[in-house]
Design an enzyme around this catalytic site. Structure first.
Site, short mmCIF file in Angstrom:
data_model
loop_
_atom_site.label_atom_id
_atom_site.label_comp_id
_atom_site.label_asym_id
_atom_site.label_seq_id
_atom_site.Cartn_x
_atom_site.Cartn_y
_atom_site.Cartn_z
N GLU A 220 0.83 -1.21 0.00
CA GLU A 220 0.00 0.00 0.00
C GLU A 220 0.86 1.26 0.00
O GLU A 220 1.85 1.34 0.74
CB GLU A 220 -0.90 -0.04 1.25
CG GLU A 220 -1.86 1.11 1.40
CD GLU A 220 -2.87 0.82 2.52
OE1 GLU A 220 -3.29 -0.36 2.67
OE2 GLU A 220 -3.24 1.76 3.24
N ASP A 269 -11.20 6.81 0.83
CA ASP A 269 -11.75 6.92 2.18
C ASP A 269 -13.12 7.58 2.05
O ASP A 269 -13.22 8.68 1.50
CB ASP A 269 -10.82 7.75 3.07
CG ASP A 269 -11.24 7.68 4.53
OD1 ASP A 269 -12.42 7.98 4.82
OD2 ASP A 269 -10.41 7.33 5.37
N GLU A 330 -11.31 -2.41 6.27
CA GLU A 330 -10.14 -2.05 7.08
C GLU A 330 -10.61 -1.77 8.50
O GLU A 330 -11.44 -0.89 8.72
CB GLU A 330 -9.43 -0.82 6.49
CG GLU A 330 -8.30 -0.35 7.40
CD GLU A 330 -7.33 0.61 6.74
OE1 GLU A 330 -7.71 1.29 5.77
OE2 GLU A 330 -6.18 0.68 7.22
CA CA Z 1 -2.77 3.42 4.55
#
Ligand code: CA
Length: 378
Positions: A220, A269, A330
């Site tokens: 990532e 996000d 996540e």
């Molecule tokens: Ca991250």
């Protein structure tokens, strides 16, 4: 139904034990919660991911337009707000503010229609979401592999089938940590790494080549988010899939990432990239490009709840089959006093899975007292 008020709550909490990722230490956590009230007594909750005080100023500015508007008109309001600030805010804090507002509007709409958001967004593909553990940050202790392995084993014992390790501390140091954690958890648990764009392509490739043998689920943010060619260089040099997107915004920003296929996983996000509305569109775009959608989540229970609602309707990572690969949530396991206290019933994985709430809207209840207990100084 008409919007009567838009509030921005800036919260902060000191941590008992500071922790670090590749670029800085955390000694406190900040949160920015959006509250939208209506003339029918319904309240919608949202959250922004970004610099909390700046996000709050943006929400107050955008919120002035929302007073008197019908919150059911989500698409209209999103585009109206985006267009008003397009000249100055196609990325960054303006979109972060818009994200928190959009999530609160979805919560309101769900409450208005008496349905969870996932039912308004197309209906559940799944009612349980597989979660991976985000953690394995650095602490102020001499031997990192000891506590990293302890934490990794704890996540495994809790039932997580995958976890993510912070890297970006120098290639030799990273290799040591990856090897130790992989050997501790064994071959059957997924292990991803996250450099938080601490490297350039040269260093990221050096690291990747040395850890390919440890079966890394994804690498990532190997390089800075704006360096698409760097992503492509790393991606073509390694057998490890590449993930990125927590610093990207709106379908327009993700269009370039997808068109160039600069990553195997995109990670918008919801609290930053444009909210639930925009991230649904981004998820659908990813599906069209054959790229996996794995939203970034780093917030309170509101951020988690929003991601859970969207992941309930998101497509499997692989095409329909007898054994599809499911998308993952996540799940931040690090200390976060506000997250722990904010929801009346915190969202927590059981045996590695989070059950999708079925109550209206986000399906959560906010402890209002927490908004004053953790209120940040102005
Ligand atoms: Ca991250």
């Amino acid at each position: 139904m008409k919007i009567t008020d838009v509030r921005a709550h800036v919260l902060e909490a000191q941590l008992a034990q500071p922790f670090a990722y590749s670029r800085m230490w955390y000694a406190k956590r900040m949160s920015m919660i959006v509250e939208i009230t209506t003339d029918e007594g319904l309240v919608g909750w949202g959250e922004c991911y970004g610099p909390a005080r700046i996000n709050a100023a943006v929400v107050k500015e955008l919120g002035s337009f929302l007073i008197g508007q019908d919150p059911v008109r989500g698409e209209f309001l999103w585009h109206e707000l985006y267009a008003r600030y397009r000249d100055h805010g196609q990325k960054g804090v303006v979109i972060q503010g818009l994200s928190g507002i959009d999530i609160a509007l979805w919560d309101l709409r769900g409450k208005y229609f008496g349905q969870p958001i996932h039912r308004l967004m197309g209906g559940p593909v799944r009612d349980k979401i597989k979660a991976y553990a985000t953690g394995l940050y650095r602490r102020d202790r001499p031997d990192h592999t000891v506590y990293l392995c302890e934490e990794a084993l704890e996540s495994r014992a809790l039932g997580f089938q995958a976890m993510k390790l912070k890297v970006g501390f120098g290639v030799d140091d990273d290799v040591k940590a990856v090897r130790a954690v992989r050997e501790a958890i064994g071959p059957d648990i997924g292990l991803m790494i996250d450099a938080n764009h601490a490297y350039d392509a040269v260093e990221a490739i050096r690291l990747g080549r040395r850890i390919e043998k440890y079966d890394i689920g994804w690498f990532e943010e190997p390089v800075p988010p704006e360096d698409l060619d760097g992503h492509l260089a790393v991606k073509s040099a390694l057998s490890i899939p590449i993930a990125t997107g927590e610093c990207e915004f709106t379908r327009i920003g993700f269009r370039s990432l997808l068109e160039r296929r600069a990553a195997d996983y995109i990670q918008p996000d919801l609290c930053a990239a444009g909210g639930l509305s925009e991230c649904k569109k981004i998820a659908d775009m990813a599906l069209a490009f054959g790229v996996r959608f794995a939203p970034h989540v780093w917030g309170t229970g509101i951020a988690v709840a929003a991601a859970v609602q969207l992941l309930s309707v998101a497509a499997d990572w692989t095409p329909p089959s007898l054994n599809p690969v499911e998308p993952m949530l996540e799940f931040d396991r690090t200390e976060h006093p506000v997250r722990s206290a904010l929801l009346a019933a915190p969202i927590a994985p059981v045996n590695g899975y989070v059950t999708v709430p079925t109550g209206p809207g986000l399906g959560i209840e906010v402890n209002r007292e927490v908004l004053t207990r953790f209120r940040a100084d102005a």
